[in-house]
Design an enzyme around this catalytic site. Structure first.
Site, PDB file in Angstrom:
ATOM      1  N   GLU A  51       0.826  -1.208   0.000  1.00  0.00           N
ATOM      2  CA  GLU A  51       0.000   0.000   0.000  1.00  0.00           C
ATOM      3  C   GLU A  51       0.860   1.257   0.000  1.00  0.00           C
ATOM      4  O   GLU A  51       1.798   1.394   0.798  1.00  0.00           O
ATOM      5  CB  GLU A  51      -0.901   0.034   1.239  1.00  0.00           C
ATOM      6  CG  GLU A  51      -1.826   1.253   1.240  1.00  0.00           C
ATOM      7  CD  GLU A  51      -2.550   1.468   2.556  1.00  0.00           C
ATOM      8  OE1 GLU A  51      -3.717   1.897   2.512  1.00  0.00           O
ATOM      9  OE2 GLU A  51      -1.960   1.224   3.615  1.00  0.00           O
ATOM     10  N   CYS A  92      -5.271  -2.176   2.737  1.00  0.00           N
ATOM     11  CA  CYS A  92      -5.079  -2.146   4.185  1.00  0.00           C
ATOM     12  C   CYS A  92      -6.373  -2.437   4.953  1.00  0.00           C
ATOM     13  O   CYS A  92      -6.999  -3.474   4.734  1.00  0.00           O
ATOM     14  CB  CYS A  92      -4.475  -0.792   4.570  1.00  0.00           C
ATOM     15  SG  CYS A  92      -3.707  -0.706   6.193  1.00  0.00           S
ATOM     16  N   LYS A 105      -8.826   4.227  -1.859  1.00  0.00           N
ATOM     17  CA  LYS A 105      -9.198   3.705  -0.551  1.00  0.00           C
ATOM     18  C   LYS A 105     -10.445   4.408  -0.022  1.00  0.00           C
ATOM     19  O   LYS A 105     -10.498   5.631   0.070  1.00  0.00           O
ATOM     20  CB  LYS A 105      -8.034   3.880   0.421  1.00  0.00           C
ATOM     21  CG  LYS A 105      -8.209   3.188   1.755  1.00  0.00           C
ATOM     22  CD  LYS A 105      -6.915   3.290   2.559  1.00  0.00           C
ATOM     23  CE  LYS A 105      -6.990   2.526   3.862  1.00  0.00           C
ATOM     24  NZ  LYS A 105      -5.702   2.584   4.609  1.00  0.00           N
TER      25      LYS A 105
END
Length: 316
Positions: free
Chosen positions: A45, A170, A136
């Site tokens: 990430e 994540c 994200k």
């Protein structure tokens, strides 16, 4: 041999907050993976150009603080703008070596004005084409001080040999509904990217594999004190409270039964190679399929908005 896929987990550190030098490192890693006949390579990430570690080390939540403003500006100026061709060399290498790529970037997209940044997961196919950019959905805790929240546009899956591959960033991997969205699209190879840490990967990798009856690849970056470039703004302030190891890796693979194919590997930089067999998915789906025979869409159903969000729309 369409059911076999040779994967490379790129557990490397960035040249922190340096876009051009980190890109060179990524390109070299792809070249090394090509020597191992990798068909898919995955990076952690926000690897390009790095995770915002300073937020937890310099009083990141303190309002109007000069050190944080200057570090943020430095971060934004080293972020990736795909529309300007920042990933062209990576795409060229993917095409040259017939290797699909999942790459975690800090994105500065023009469709949101070009000033805010997002933790994005980019999928480049074996023809070197960017097929999806997943921003994200919810930055975690102090990440919200530097990253903007994304949208559902990147909740996509892709065909790769016999597999159907998708991915999340994540702590998104802890979010049941985005996982369900990917399962519903037929995902059977799940990519989970992390900034680095066995504490993240050791439990959830196996959990997602067992829940989805899919292969799950978790890839984390590394970060040690020596990985901070000497020309980093306010480096002395960052190093005052920084531990020797900020991210220890923990990259791993779990099979569709939830057992380890590759156990978490820590504090080791380089490529982790593994071949995975698509037929294993069907063996485990025989007794549980979360969006097939073991689901009740007449009782519970998920609605997903995959429109790319923007503040303005122009009729011209």
């Amino acid at each position: 041999m369409n059911h076999l896929l040779n994967v490379a987990l790129a557990q490397i550190s960035p040249v922190w907050l340096n876009k051009s030098d980190t890109l060179k490192k990524i390109e070299n890693t792809i070249f090394e993976a090509s020597k191992e006949q990798a068909e898919l390579i995955v990076f952690g990430e926000g690897l390009l150009p790095g995770y915002p570690f300073w937020l937890a080390l310099t009083g990141g939540a303190e309002w109007d603080k000069k050190v944080n403003k200057e570090l943020h500006a430095h971060y934004v100026l080293n972020a990736v703008t795909i529309e300007k061709g920042d990933l062209n060399t990576v795409c060229d290498l993917a095409k040259k070596h017939k290797m699909a790529v999942y790459l975690g970037i800090i994105e500065r997209p023009l469709d949101r004005g070009g000033h805010s940044i997002y933790a994005s997961l980019v999928y480049i196919d074996q023809e070197g084409i960017v097929q999806s950019v997943h921003r994200k959905l919810q930055p975690t805790y102090d990440e919200r001080l530097t990253w903007a929240p994304g949208d559902g546009h990147g909740l996509q899956v892709h065909s790769l040999k016999a597999f159907t591959v998708g991915g999340l960033n994540c702590w998104e991997n802890w979010m049941p509904l985005p996982r369900a969205a990917l399962y519903g699209l037929g995902e059977n190879l799940h990519i989970a990217v992390w900034p680095g840490g066995e504490h993240n990967t050791k439990d959830i990798t196996r959990f997602i594999a067992r829940e989805s009856r899919s292969f799950v690849i978790s890839v984390s970056s590394l970060m040690k004190l020596k990985d901070f470039p000497k020309d980093t703004p306010h480096l002395d302030r960052i190093l005052e409270k920084a531990p020797e190891i900020l991210a220890n890796g923990g990259s791993c693979i779990a099979g569709p039964d939830g057992e380890w194919v590759v156990e978490p590997i820590i504090n080791t930089e380089g490529l982790i190679m593994q071949s995975i067999n698509y037929k294993r998915v069907f063996e485990e789906r025989q007794n549980f399929d979360p969006v097939g025979h073991y689901s009740r869409p007449d009782v519970t159903k998920l609605a997903v908005n995959r429109e790319r969000q923007s503040t303005v729309s122009f009729n011209d």
